[in-house]
Design a protein around this motif. Sequence first.
Motif, short mmCIF file in Angstrom:
data_model
loop_
_atom_site.label_atom_id
_atom_site.label_comp_id
_atom_site.label_asym_id
_atom_site.label_seq_id
_atom_site.Cartn_x
_atom_site.Cartn_y
_atom_site.Cartn_z
N GLY A 212 0.83 -1.20 0.00
CA GLY A 212 0.00 0.00 0.00
C GLY A 212 0.86 1.25 0.00
N ALA A 213 2.03 1.18 -0.64
CA ALA A 213 2.96 2.32 -0.64
C ALA A 213 3.40 2.67 -2.06
N GLY A 214 2.66 2.21 -3.06
CA GLY A 214 2.92 2.61 -4.44
C GLY A 214 4.03 1.84 -5.11
N ASN A 215 4.30 2.25 -6.34
CA ASN A 215 5.17 1.50 -7.23
C ASN A 215 6.64 1.94 -7.17
N GLY A 216 6.93 2.94 -6.35
CA GLY A 216 8.31 3.43 -6.31
C GLY A 216 9.19 2.66 -5.33
N CYS A 217 8.60 1.70 -4.63
CA CYS A 217 9.40 0.89 -3.68
C CYS A 217 10.26 -0.10 -4.47
N ASP A 218 11.28 -0.64 -3.80
CA ASP A 218 12.17 -1.59 -4.47
C ASP A 218 11.58 -3.00 -4.55
N GLY A 219 10.52 -3.23 -3.80
CA GLY A 219 9.84 -4.52 -3.85
C GLY A 219 8.44 -4.36 -3.29
N GLN A 220 7.68 -5.44 -3.34
CA GLN A 220 6.30 -5.41 -2.84
C GLN A 220 6.07 -6.65 -1.99
N VAL A 221 5.18 -6.52 -1.01
CA VAL A 221 4.74 -7.68 -0.22
C VAL A 221 3.23 -7.64 -0.10
N LEU A 222 2.61 -8.80 -0.15
CA LEU A 222 1.16 -8.92 0.13
C LEU A 222 0.95 -10.12 1.03
N VAL A 223 -0.16 -10.10 1.75
CA VAL A 223 -0.56 -11.26 2.55
C VAL A 223 -1.13 -12.31 1.59
N LEU A 224 -0.59 -13.52 1.66
CA LEU A 224 -0.93 -14.57 0.69
C LEU A 224 -2.44 -14.82 0.62
N GLN A 225 -3.07 -14.93 1.79
CA GLN A 225 -4.51 -15.22 1.82
C GLN A 225 -5.32 -14.12 1.14
N ASP A 226 -4.83 -12.87 1.20
CA ASP A 226 -5.52 -11.75 0.56
C ASP A 226 -5.37 -11.82 -0.96
N MET A 227 -4.14 -12.04 -1.44
CA MET A 227 -3.93 -12.00 -2.90
C MET A 227 -4.48 -13.25 -3.58
N LEU A 228 -4.64 -14.34 -2.82
CA LEU A 228 -5.23 -15.55 -3.41
C LEU A 228 -6.76 -15.53 -3.32
N GLY A 229 -7.30 -14.49 -2.68
CA GLY A 229 -8.76 -14.39 -2.61
C GLY A 229 -9.40 -15.37 -1.64
N ILE A 230 -8.66 -15.69 -0.57
CA ILE A 230 -9.22 -16.58 0.46
C ILE A 230 -9.96 -15.74 1.49
N ASN A 231 -9.43 -14.53 1.71
CA ASN A 231 -9.93 -13.60 2.71
C ASN A 231 -10.98 -12.69 2.08
N LYS A 232 -12.19 -13.19 1.89
CA LYS A 232 -13.16 -12.46 1.07
C LYS A 232 -13.52 -11.07 1.61
N GLY A 233 -13.54 -10.95 2.93
CA GLY A 233 -14.03 -9.70 3.53
C GLY A 233 -13.04 -8.54 3.49
N PHE A 234 -11.79 -8.79 3.07
CA PHE A 234 -10.76 -7.77 3.18
C PHE A 234 -10.41 -7.26 1.78
N SER A 235 -10.79 -6.01 1.47
CA SER A 235 -10.48 -5.52 0.12
C SER A 235 -10.03 -4.06 0.13
N PRO A 236 -8.88 -3.78 0.74
CA PRO A 236 -8.36 -2.41 0.69
C PRO A 236 -7.95 -2.04 -0.74
N LYS A 237 -7.85 -0.73 -0.99
CA LYS A 237 -7.52 -0.23 -2.33
C LYS A 237 -6.22 -0.82 -2.89
N PHE A 238 -5.23 -1.04 -2.00
CA PHE A 238 -3.92 -1.47 -2.50
C PHE A 238 -3.87 -2.93 -2.92
N LEU A 239 -4.92 -3.70 -2.57
CA LEU A 239 -4.85 -5.15 -2.79
C LEU A 239 -5.23 -5.51 -4.22
N ARG A 240 -4.36 -6.28 -4.89
CA ARG A 240 -4.75 -6.89 -6.17
C ARG A 240 -4.96 -8.37 -5.92
#
Length: 272
Positions: A212-240
């Motif tokens: 959630g800090a934009g594309n200028g960082c040297d890398g990115q991290v996401l919570v696996l359950q969020d990006m795999l769509g297991i955590n249905k109720g959690f959908s912040p703007k930064f999450l793909r």
Amino acid sequence: MSTYSEDKRKVTTRRFQEMKERGEKIAMLTSYDFSLARLVDEAGIDAILVGDSASNVMIGNATTLPITLDQMIYHARCVSNGVKRALVVCDMPFGSYQGNSTEALASAVRIMKESGAEAVKIEGGSEVKESIERIISAGIPVMGHLGLTPQSINKFGTYNVRAKEEAEANKLIEDAKMLEEIGCFAVTLEKIPAELASRVSRELSIPTIGIGAGNGCDGQVLVLQDMLGINKGFSPKFLRRYADLATVIDEAVGSYIGDVKSGDFPNENECY
Ligand code: KIV
């Protein structure tokens, strides 16, 4: 292996630095168990964070505060058992480092000895400087974590974007520089304005890992359950979302229930 990195060698903190220097983005995801960590590693991820988000997505707590050092060590051990290439970083949980630097070092030593993780991550800036210095002086690599620091939810009161105001942004820049100076190998930047994260990333020579800090960082991290769509109720703007596993699981379990109820499973080929 669907790796995008040409470099098949084990990822170390030194590789992190080399990736920053050659402008290769660092891909990091969380994991908390053996089976998924093995799949994530085999897919070619650069680093796995055993995040204290395990408190939310594995245990079902409302915040990251309740997870214990023993529980973090358990999850990190499960992950380390499944990982061959990625760098494994384990979060230091709330209460395991804030007291004083002696306690902080003892907690970090336990993580390294008992879990197989190769580095620890610590939330905070100047407040935890002494603890981080002590841990690094024992030869344990530390990743900093600035911006939204979920272990301080009771101080902030919300999970909103941090450092929008100048004073907080300036403190974050100072903290980031301090973390580099005392020897952190990387810094996570969570939920801060993209412009600020880009500036920090340009001014630091160690890599920044954004969420959630934009594309200028040297890398990115996401919570696996969020990006795999297991955590249905959690959908912040930064999450793909890269998959809809909640639907896949729902359909698979539904089919299984139907087959058991109808007597279709097991069939004659599925018996001894
Ligand atoms: O615990 C966690 O998963 C984290 C990431 C959100 C950076 O700290």
